[in-house]
Motif scaffolding. Structure first.
Motif, mmCIF file in Angstrom:
data_model
loop_
_atom_site.group_PDB
_atom_site.id
_atom_site.type_symbol
_atom_site.label_atom_id
_atom_site.label_comp_id
_atom_site.label_asym_id
_atom_site.label_seq_id
_atom_site.Cartn_x
_atom_site.Cartn_y
_atom_site.Cartn_z
ATOM 1 N N LEU A 146 85.446 112.129 -24.274
ATOM 2 C CA LEU A 146 85.781 112.866 -22.266
ATOM 3 C C LEU A 146 85.709 111.502 -21.454
ATOM 4 O O LEU A 146 86.301 112.167 -20.477
ATOM 5 C CB LEU A 146 85.118 114.516 -22.527
ATOM 6 N N ALA A 147 84.752 110.723 -21.787
ATOM 7 C CA ALA A 147 84.418 109.866 -20.540
ATOM 8 C C ALA A 147 85.252 108.505 -19.873
ATOM 9 O O ALA A 147 85.450 108.289 -19.157
ATOM 10 C CB ALA A 147 82.788 109.644 -20.489
ATOM 11 N N ALA A 176 92.100 112.777 -16.890
ATOM 12 C CA ALA A 176 91.265 113.445 -17.062
ATOM 13 C C ALA A 176 91.399 114.892 -18.417
ATOM 14 O O ALA A 176 90.782 115.112 -19.091
ATOM 15 C CB ALA A 176 90.941 114.245 -16.460
ATOM 16 N N ALA A 193 81.350 113.667 -25.938
ATOM 17 C CA ALA A 193 81.699 113.360 -24.790
ATOM 18 C C ALA A 193 81.904 111.970 -24.508
ATOM 19 O O ALA A 193 81.974 111.737 -22.950
ATOM 20 C CB ALA A 193 79.987 113.899 -24.773
ATOM 21 N N ALA A 194 81.323 110.704 -24.879
ATOM 22 C CA ALA A 194 81.818 109.297 -24.936
ATOM 23 C C ALA A 194 83.339 109.716 -24.945
ATOM 24 O O ALA A 194 84.071 108.472 -23.929
ATOM 25 C CB ALA A 194 81.398 108.626 -25.443
ATOM 26 N N GLY A 207 79.065 103.571 -24.623
ATOM 27 C CA GLY A 207 79.228 105.398 -23.834
ATOM 28 C C GLY A 207 77.820 106.029 -24.444
ATOM 29 O O GLY A 207 77.688 106.912 -24.221
ATOM 30 N N ARG A 255 92.881 113.941 -21.121
ATOM 31 C CA ARG A 255 91.793 112.665 -22.097
ATOM 32 C C ARG A 255 91.197 114.943 -22.714
ATOM 33 O O ARG A 255 90.782 115.048 -24.005
ATOM 34 C CB ARG A 255 90.882 112.751 -21.425
ATOM 35 N N LYS A 256 90.681 115.673 -22.038
ATOM 36 C CA LYS A 256 90.563 117.302 -22.457
ATOM 37 C C LYS A 256 91.582 117.649 -23.409
ATOM 38 O O LYS A 256 90.796 117.842 -24.430
ATOM 39 C CB LYS A 256 89.956 117.825 -21.718
#
Length: 209
Positions: free
Chosen positions: A30-31, A4, A27-28, A95, A7-8
């Motif tokens: 990041l998810a 996580a 946002a997608a 997403g 990813r950021k």
């Protein structure tokens, strides 16, 4: 490894700084767990600034390039998408609220990414990459480069449909956006890129005496 956090860092250092300003797309990105779309023994490299092996010759497109392709498509919730040799892009678009089919020529890709795609709500199909599954798509995208203009893919677009792909015939290629307008097809070059080329789309050599 803290995926996580990685990813950021990827979004901050490879996506936002390269003019990918769409907040929904960010946002997608990041998810979606990119590490689940590459070979398990390459998961540690999922967020590096490079292509990452899925299986065999197939690789995930670098995050910078795939995010710029997706932003150029201007995706909108509810649109129908065909992701050809683009499993990670398929999950990102799902997403964002799009209706996505992922097409692969090699079922081994889905052995790696199939579970993550199913969880993302992406439908999958195994079929030759030279022939799109169905027609009338709003969007078509590929994470691999094509050695020729993908005319069959273009033909699968509906009026107003968009195709984002890298065309590459040498060491470097160009990302391009095709739009199927009511008055004809338009083509716009986007940026330099050099992802792996889909050998299936290479023209058959001809010989003359």
């Amino acid at each position: 490894m803290d995926f996580a956090a990685a990813r950021k860092v990827m979004v901050d250092s490879q996506v936002r700084v390269n003019d990918v300003t769409d907040r929904v797309l960010q946002a997608a990105l990041l998810a979606v767990p990119r590490e689940r779309f590459c070979a398990p023994d390459r998961a540690f490299a999922a967020y590096a600034e490079t292509e990452v092996e899925i299986t065999g010759s197939r690789k995930l497109m670098a995050a910078r390039e795939v995010s710029k392709l997706l932003m150029a498509l201007d995706p909108r919730p509810g649109e129908r998408v065909l992701a050809i040799a683009a499993p990670y892009a398929a999950a990102v678009l799902a997403g964002m609220g799009l209706d996505v089919i992922a097409q692969e020529g090699d079922a081994d890709v889905f052995d790696v990414a199939g579970t993550a795609l199913a969880e993302a709500g992406v439908k999958t199909v195994v079929a030759p990459l030279t022939t799109p599954h169905g027609e009338g798509y709003d969007l078509i995208v590929s994470e691999a480069a094509t050695p020729v203009r993908p005319l069959a893919w273009i033909a699968a677009l509906k009026p107003g449909g968009r195709l984002a792909v890298v065309e590459r015939t040498g060491p470097a290629g160009r990302a391009v956006l095709y739009v199927q307008g009511r008055d004809g097809l338009s083509r716009r070059e986007l940026f330099d890129a050099a992802p792996s080329v889909l050998a299936e789309l290479a023209p058959v050599p001809t010989f003359s005496l």
